[in-house]
Structure formats: C-alpha cells, structure tokens
Enzyme design. Structure first.
Site, PDB file in Angstrom:
ATOM      1  N   LYS A 214      -8.123   5.277 -12.560  1.00  0.00           N
ATOM      2  CA  LYS A 214      -9.256   5.505 -11.950  1.00  0.00           C
ATOM      3  C   LYS A 214      -9.547   5.199 -10.358  1.00  0.00           C
ATOM      4  O   LYS A 214      -9.268   3.979  -9.948  1.00  0.00           O
ATOM      5  CB  LYS A 214     -10.369   4.989 -12.683  1.00  0.00           C
ATOM      6  CG  LYS A 214     -11.794   5.325 -12.235  1.00  0.00           C
ATOM      7  CD  LYS A 214     -12.741   6.494 -13.047  1.00  0.00           C
ATOM      8  CE  LYS A 214     -13.696   6.841 -12.323  1.00  0.00           C
ATOM      9  NZ  LYS A 214     -13.693   8.247 -11.918  1.00  0.00           N
TER      10      LYS A 214
ATOM     11  N   GLU B 189      -3.821  -6.659  -8.835  1.00  0.00           N
ATOM     12  CA  GLU B 189      -2.361  -7.367  -9.106  1.00  0.00           C
ATOM     13  C   GLU B 189      -2.663  -8.512  -8.638  1.00  0.00           C
ATOM     14  O   GLU B 189      -3.639  -9.132  -8.648  1.00  0.00           O
ATOM     15  CB  GLU B 189      -1.655  -6.748  -7.747  1.00  0.00           C
ATOM     16  CG  GLU B 189      -1.926  -7.139  -6.305  1.00  0.00           C
ATOM     17  CD  GLU B 189      -0.861  -6.880  -5.617  1.00  0.00           C
ATOM     18  OE1 GLU B 189       0.477  -6.603  -5.736  1.00  0.00           O
ATOM     19  OE2 GLU B 189      -1.059  -6.837  -4.188  1.00  0.00           O
TER      20      GLU B 189
ATOM     21  N   ARG C 151       2.249 -16.727  -5.212  1.00  0.00           N
ATOM     22  CA  ARG C 151       2.561 -17.385  -4.258  1.00  0.00           C
ATOM     23  C   ARG C 151       1.073 -17.851  -3.226  1.00  0.00           C
ATOM     24  O   ARG C 151       0.115 -17.445  -3.653  1.00  0.00           O
ATOM     25  CB  ARG C 151       3.167 -16.632  -3.154  1.00  0.00           C
ATOM     26  CG  ARG C 151       2.682 -15.499  -2.888  1.00  0.00           C
ATOM     27  CD  ARG C 151       3.243 -14.769  -1.573  1.00  0.00           C
ATOM     28  NE  ARG C 151       2.755 -13.423  -1.601  1.00  0.00           N
ATOM     29  CZ  ARG C 151       1.464 -13.113  -0.804  1.00  0.00           C
ATOM     30  NH1 ARG C 151       0.764 -14.033  -0.505  1.00  0.00           N
ATOM     31  NH2 ARG C 151       1.220 -11.668  -0.759  1.00  0.00           N
TER      32      ARG C 151
ATOM     33  N   LYS D  30      -4.883  -7.031   5.596  1.00  0.00           N
ATOM     34  CA  LYS D  30      -6.054  -7.915   5.560  1.00  0.00           C
ATOM     35  C   LYS D  30      -6.679  -8.349   7.195  1.00  0.00           C
ATOM     36  O   LYS D  30      -5.486  -8.832   7.437  1.00  0.00           O
ATOM     37  CB  LYS D  30      -6.193  -8.974   4.589  1.00  0.00           C
ATOM     38  CG  LYS D  30      -6.263  -8.575   3.058  1.00  0.00           C
ATOM     39  CD  LYS D  30      -5.961  -9.942   2.330  1.00  0.00           C
ATOM     40  CE  LYS D  30      -5.481  -9.427   0.901  1.00  0.00           C
ATOM     41  NZ  LYS D  30      -4.864 -10.151  -0.058  1.00  0.00           N
TER      42      LYS D  30
ATOM     43  N   GLY E 238       0.823  -1.164  -0.006  1.00  0.00           N
ATOM     44  CA  GLY E 238      -0.064   0.097  -0.074  1.00  0.00           C
ATOM     45  C   GLY E 238       0.865   1.329   0.147  1.00  0.00           C
ATOM     46  O   GLY E 238       0.516   2.410   0.056  1.00  0.00           O
TER      47      GLY E 238
END
Ligand code: ADP
Length: 447
Positions: free
Chosen positions: A201, A287, A291, A237, A165
């Site tokens: 966008k 993305e 893995r 997450k 990020g």
C-alpha cells in the site's frame, strides 16, 4: 575486552569510532586509501595501513586487503562504521572464519534483513506492524492486480534487493500497474541483478520514524527511543531529530516495546535500526538496518549513552551496560548533515576547505573529520560533518541550533549550511509539522 580494533571506514564515522576505542583503552588500527593518507582518522590512530587506490571497490570494499591488515597488525575485531562493508554478510562470515570479531550482528541476521521480502516476513512473525501488501515476490500481472485491488490503490512496487530508494514505482490505478510492474522489475534486475519485486500500500503523507534497538545476542533486547528522519531529499536524510515531534510517550513506549521484544526473540546482537513509515497514528515497518546509523548522535544526546561503547561491549561478550528501565529520554536533539554540496542543486562540491570553524557552547556537538586546509577527495560521499544540538526541549534546541548555524564557517567549498539556516526559521519546521515529502516540495518552491 578487545586489545585492538581495526576501523574499516573513513571520514567522520572512522573518527567517531576511534574516539570510543580511545575512551575504552583499546588500541586502534585504521585502513585508508591513497586518497585519504592525510585524513584525520589516519593521523589520530595508533596504526594505519594503506589498503589501495582511491576507488572504494579497490580499498574500503576490498575484503582481502582488510583481512590482511587485521592479520598484519594483530587486530582482534573490526568496526565497519556505516556504508561500505557494514551490511555485507559475507564480510562478517569471513572475519568469523579468521577468528576476528565483526562488531555487528551475525552474517545470518544481516542476510535476513538485507532481503526486503524476507525482512518483512520476519518482522511480521516477530509482531512488528508492516505495510499491507503481497506476502512475497509478485511476478504475474494478474496476481498483482488482485493484490492491489484487495489493499486498495495507490500501491507501490518495490525491489526485494532494493536500497537507496531505487527500483520503486507508484501505481495510482489498475492501468498504471501494468507499466509500474514491468519498469520496477527491469530496473531492479539492472540495478541489483535480482528482479524480484513486491507490492505494498502506498502511504500518501507518512513520516519516517525509526527505532534504535540493541540486542545482547543472548536473548535480551532494549530500545533507545525513536528518531524522526522525515526531512529527506531523494530518500536521503537531511535533518534528524529525537524525539519525534509527532509521537507521545505512550506511543513511544508501545512501539519501543514491540521492537525491543522483536530483537530479543531474534537473538540479535548489537545495534540495529527498525525503520517505519508513520501515518494517522499507525506504524508500518519498511526495513531494518543492521548497523550504526549516521544519525545515532541524536539518540546519544537525549539518552546520554555512547552507542559505540555499547556496540563494542556487546561484541566482546560483555553484554549491554543498561537495562530498559535505565534508559531515560532527556530533552530534544537535532542533527543537520553538512554536505559538501551546492545548497540549491545538491551537486557535489569537492575541493580544499580554506577555513573551518565549528560552533561551541552548551549542547553543541560537531562530528567531522575535516579541518582548515583539508582537500575533499572526489571519490566518496559528500558528508563532511554533522552538527548535533541538544536542548531541554524542542524550542530551546531550535534556538541553540540557529545560533550554532550562525557560528559555523566552512570556506572554500559549497555546503548545505545555508539550507539549514533557512529551515531553522521556517514555521512548519518550528512546529514540527512536516512529512517525508515536505522538503522536496519546499525545495521545488524555492527554485
Ligand atoms: P530503500 O531501502 O531503497 O531506501 P525503503 O523501503 O527504505 O527503501 O523506502 C525508502 C523510502 O521510500 C521511504 O523512506 C519512503 O519515502 C518511500 N516508501 C517506501 N515504501 C513506501 C510506502 N509503502 N508508501 C509510501 N512511501 C514509501
């Protein structure tokens, strides 16, 4: 099949991979830093090799030491887990040069997906829907303004070499754009040594939905459905579910088919995750991770398929054990990431776990490498375990999750367990009604 697999990781994922190897009758070697000499994966492995001092760059990221450990122990394959060297193309190449199998895709596929501009270009070519934006890197302000006007504000500037990020800036107006472009470029240069940035966008209220895919390296690809990972804090997450409360069967089959075909066309080998933002019924590629993911157990829970077994099979040349039509989705699963962190401030809380008791019963899985008396070293990430709950439907899954969270005891340190006890009783969560900003707004309100 491999005789001996070296596991180049630590914590719950090292144990997770070790379990799969044991089931397949494959000998295991683990590597560890001096800080992890007492870790569970070290205790349970057939052999262990200490590869260096606590800092990751001297141990878990030390390619020479890991290759030497393979040579000494005669390991014929390496499983990298997630994080550390799992998406390091050079590591995959070096292992190949030593005739050791990297359990993952080729170095070239890792390289393509590691460069976000290249990844997006490849995704587009393979028929995957992408976020509208610039075709490649943008350095001129004039060009940036032209593209932003074309796709419409707000826009987001992202670093090509980005990750975690970082290096992202949102511009809501043309006046913002100038500053956003300059800051994103300088941040990207400082963080990644590469100041290439591109424009997309900006989606206001998307969900994060990702597709689990597998390629056999010989032109066959399958998908294992999606995971909804919209509940995030600072792009990390926190809670993941399969299936997504937002998708219907037809949408799942459609996007799954696109992703399976894409990995087949690419000649991709092994496990991958194609990540999307999802808004108003549309998917937008962001993305691909080349893995195994932390949240893979929710997919295992609803499909009944061991994804690490599949990774090992594919890497050994044995192909996938399933065809697309064999993959069925049963019920609902939720994973909570239990971190050694203060549940309000999220500051790490290393220390000794004085008491550790995990819940049990039907539909409960706990993946963790810790135990009562275990001292959490301060050097690594704060994930100490994952609680994965399965039910016949989302309602049953939530009821079981609430019960399991009540049973879970971790004493001696702070954990994120209280946060999950709050979330499981929240009406928005109960309704599956949340986007990627929901959790941060909720936490801000609770402050
Ligand atoms: P990283 O590799 O740094 O994690 P990603 O491209 O995966 O970067 O994006 C991380 C997060 O940033 C996404 O999960 C989402 O929250 C936000 N994001 C990225 N691209 C967009 C976009 N076009 N619109 C809105 N949010 C975005």
């Amino acid at each position: 099949m491999f005789q001996k697999i070296l596991i180049a990781n630590r914590g719950e994922i090292a144990l997770r991979v070790l379990r799969a190897c044991k089931e397949l009758g494959i000998k295991t070697v683990v590597v560890h830093s001096t800080a992890d000499a007492d870790a569970m994966h070290v205790r349970l492995a057939d052999e262990s090799v200490c590869i260096g001092p606590p800092p990751s760059r001297d141990s878990y990221l030390n390619i020479h030491q890991i290759v030497a450990a393979c040579e000494i122990t005669g390991a014929d394959a390496v499983h990298p887990g997630y994080g550390f060297l799992s998406e390091n193309a050079k590591f995959a190449d070096i292992l190949a040069a030593h005739n050791i199998t990297f359990i993952g895709p080729s170095g070239d596929h890792i390289r393509i997906m590691g460069d976000k501009i290249e990844a997006k270009r490849t995704a587009k070519r393979l028929g995957i829907p992408v976020v509208p934006g610039s075709d490649g890197a943008v350095s001129e302000e004039k060009e940036a303004k032209r593209i932003a006007a074309e796709i419409g504000y707000p826009v987001i500037i992202k670093a090509s070499a980005g990750g975690g990020g970082r290096g992202m800036k949102v511009a809501r107006t043309e006046a913002d754009l100038e500053v956003a472009l300059a800051t994103a470029r300088s941040e990207a240069g400082a963080a990644f040594g590469d100041d290439a940035v591109y424009i997309e966008k900006y989606l206001e209220k998307p969900r994060h939905i990702e597709l689990q895919v597998f390629g056999d390296g010989a032109g066959r690809g399958v998908h294992f459905g999606e995971r909804d990972c919209s509940l995030q804090r600072r792009h990390q997450k926190v809670w993941e579910e399969a299936n997504s409360p937002a998708l219907n069967e037809e949408e799942r089959a459609r996007i799954g088919g696109i992703c399976a075909n894409a990995v087949a066309d690419l000649g991709y080998s092994g496990a991958g995750t194609i990540e999307f933002l999802y808004e108003n019924g549309e998917f937008y590629f962001i993305e691909m991770n080349t893995r195994l993911q932390v949240e893979h157990p929710v997919t295992e829970a609803i499909t009944g398929i061991d994804l690490v077994h599949e990774q090992i099979r594919v890497a050994s040349g044995g192909g996938l054990s399933v065809r697309q039509e064999d993959i069925k989705f049963n019920g609902h699963a939720i994973e909570c990431r239990i971190n050694a962190e203060d549940p309000r401030t999220f500051t790490p809380s290393p220390g000794t776990i004085t008491h550790f008791h995990t819940p049990g019963g039907l539909g409960i899985r706990v993946d963790s490498g810790v135990y009562s008396g275990y001292r959490i070293p301060p050097y690594y990430d704060s994930l100490i375990g994952k609680l994965i709950v399965h039910g016949r439907n989302r309602v049953e899954c939530m009821m079981r999750l609430r019960r399991a969270l009540d049973e879970f005891v971790v004493d001696g340190i702070n954990t994120t367990l209280p946060l999950f006890r709050d979330l499981v009783g929240n009406p928005d969560i109960a309704n599956g009604d949340y986007d990627i900003h929901w959790l941060e707004k909720y936490l801000a309100k609770a402050d």
